[in-house]
Design a protein around this motif. Structure first.
Motif, PDB file in Angstrom:
ATOM      1  N   HIS A 119      27.729  82.512  41.243  1.00 39.32           N
ATOM      2  CA  HIS A 119      27.611  83.905  40.814  1.00 39.32           C
ATOM      3  C   HIS A 119      26.176  84.155  40.381  1.00 39.32           C
ATOM      4  O   HIS A 119      25.323  83.244  40.433  1.00 39.32           O
ATOM      5  N   SER A 173      34.133  84.627  37.033  1.00 42.06           N
ATOM      6  CA  SER A 173      34.218  86.047  37.380  1.00 42.06           C
ATOM      7  C   SER A 173      35.520  86.681  36.901  1.00 42.06           C
ATOM      8  O   SER A 173      35.522  87.803  36.375  1.00 42.06           O
ATOM      9  N   ALA A 208      36.015  89.655  33.945  1.00 44.84           N
ATOM     10  CA  ALA A 208      36.812  90.875  34.097  1.00 44.84           C
ATOM     11  C   ALA A 208      37.877  90.972  33.007  1.00 44.84           C
ATOM     12  O   ALA A 208      38.105  92.043  32.425  1.00 44.84           O
ATOM     13  N   VAL A 253      33.039  89.902  40.156  1.00 42.09           N
ATOM     14  CA  VAL A 253      33.762  90.395  38.987  1.00 42.09           C
ATOM     15  C   VAL A 253      34.610  91.610  39.352  1.00 42.09           C
ATOM     16  O   VAL A 253      35.757  91.744  38.921  1.00 42.09           O
ATOM     17  N   GLY A 254      34.048  92.495  40.169  1.00 47.21           N
ATOM     18  CA  GLY A 254      34.712  93.754  40.476  1.00 47.21           C
ATOM     19  C   GLY A 254      36.078  93.603  41.115  1.00 47.21           C
ATOM     20  O   GLY A 254      37.025  94.306  40.744  1.00 47.21           O
ATOM     21  N   ASN A 292      29.032  97.033  37.215  1.00 53.90           N
ATOM     22  CA  ASN A 292      28.565  95.733  37.685  1.00 53.90           C
ATOM     23  C   ASN A 292      27.286  95.823  38.511  1.00 53.90           C
ATOM     24  O   ASN A 292      26.817  94.793  39.010  1.00 53.90           O
ATOM     25  N   ASN A 297      27.959  95.019  32.546  1.00 55.10           N
ATOM     26  CA  ASN A 297      28.003  93.618  32.927  1.00 55.10           C
ATOM     27  C   ASN A 297      26.578  93.100  33.030  1.00 55.10           C
ATOM     28  O   ASN A 297      25.811  93.545  33.879  1.00 55.10           O
ATOM     29  N   THR A 323      24.156  90.883  36.504  1.00 58.08           N
ATOM     30  CA  THR A 323      23.918  91.605  37.750  1.00 58.08           C
ATOM     31  C   THR A 323      22.714  91.089  38.513  1.00 58.08           C
ATOM     32  O   THR A 323      22.415  91.570  39.593  1.00 58.08           O
TER      33      THR A 323
END
Length: 322
Positions: free
Chosen positions: A40, A129, A133, A158-159, A214, A236, A239
């Motif tokens: 990530h 991730s 969330a 994450v989304g 995000n 978040n 990014t």
């Protein structure tokens, strides 16, 4: 054992794929034979050493941990003194340091049994991730049934978990993504999709109880215009922004929040056994599933990190470490 090694901060292509000694677990630690790791934006920061504020945790002048990667799934090979809940042969997933290797040391309280129904590649995609969330929506925002939540960057790591967790918490979800990802986010449960190439959600007239941002592709004032009075904006931090943009994203919402009638927050997500088990239970109930955008071999970690830094990916990028 084989590992991806960084001896200094710098570009991704300075990473080396080579043999290093296999570590031995200490008290409260577990040695696992890794099967997969996932990456990530935080991994990019740790390799680059940028923004420099991250070096307070990773090492001021050079990396304290020379093997990148935090998310892992594999099989317990041996355990250290005091470990009582795991034993050799157990299949596990969780948050480690040094995941991009054939073996990794993990604290016992950062590992949980691998969810039934997931393979190792899928399990490795979950920890950081999905926990971000969960901690953002459940804990920081206190998301409640019936609330309207917008997820900017809904197709990312994450989304895509945030869509599913928000639905589990009873919210109505608007997902912002590109044209090619609309079907994916709808399949994950989004009630409405806004294609950011065609429309600006800040100019749609809708207002939301919670916005999880995000992407940071809009000014704070712009994105606040889509937030209800008393609503919550979750910024978040992972990014990939650097320099002044990172510092502004870190502190500006906190400074403004007391004066604008809205709650502007950043949040910290720390892996823990209780919430890893909570994710496992959601997965086994069918309420949560990872989306793997692309897979790589262990020697291709620099390529995967560059892909994340580019921002042109969806779901999770997973490394096969066998």
């Amino acid at each position: 054992m084989k590992a991806v090694v960084q001896t200094r901060y710098g570009p991704f292509d300075q990473l080396e794929y080579r043999d290093i000694p296999k570590p031995t677990p200490g008290p409260g630690e577990v040695l696992i034979r890794t099967h997969a790791a996932s990456l990530h934006a935080g991994d990019c920061m740790c390799v680059l050493g940028s923004p420099k504020v991250v070096r307070a945790a990773t090492g001021v002048f050079q990396p304290k941990n020379q093997v990148p990667g935090f998310d892992v799934a594999g099989v317990v090979e041996s355990v250290g003194e005091g470990v009582g809940g795991l034993r050799p042969g157990d299949e596990v997933f969780g948050a480690s340091e040094g995941a991009c290797a054939t073996h990794a040391i993990v604290k016992e309280d950062r590992l949980a049994p691998k969810p039934h129904g997931l393979n190792f590649m899928e399990a490795a995609a979950v920890p950081t991730s999905a926990l971000a969330a969960l901690h953002g929506l459940r804990d920081s925002a206190g998301l409640r049934p019936g609330q309207e939540v917008l997820i900017n960057g809904a197709a990312g790591g994450v989304g895509h978990f945030a869509i599913q967790i928000a639905k589990h918490l009873g919210a109505r979800v608007t997902a912002v993504c590109s044209t090619g990802r609309a079907a994916m986010v709808q399949a994950l449960g989004a009630d409405q999709v806004i294609d950011y190439t065609q429309a600006d959600f800040c100019r749609q007239g809708a207002r939301y109880d919670v916005i999880l941002d995000n992407v940071e592709n809009r000014s704070l004032a712009h994105i606040r215009s889509a937030l209800k009075p008393g609503g919550t904006l979750l910024c978040n931090s992972g990014t990939g922004s650097t320099g002044f943009a990172f510092m502004a994203r870190l502190f500006k919402p906190l400074l403004l929040s007391p004066f604008v009638g809205q709650s502007l927050k950043r949040f910290v997500s720390t892996p823990n056994l209780e919430d890893l088990v909570a994710l496992k239970e959601l997965i086994e109930k069918g309420d949560l599933k990872p989306v793997i955008g692309q897979t790589y071999g262990l020697s291709d970690v620099p390529i995967a990190l560059a892909q994340i830094a580019s921002g042109h990916f969806h779901g999770k990028l997973v490394i096969e470490t066998l």
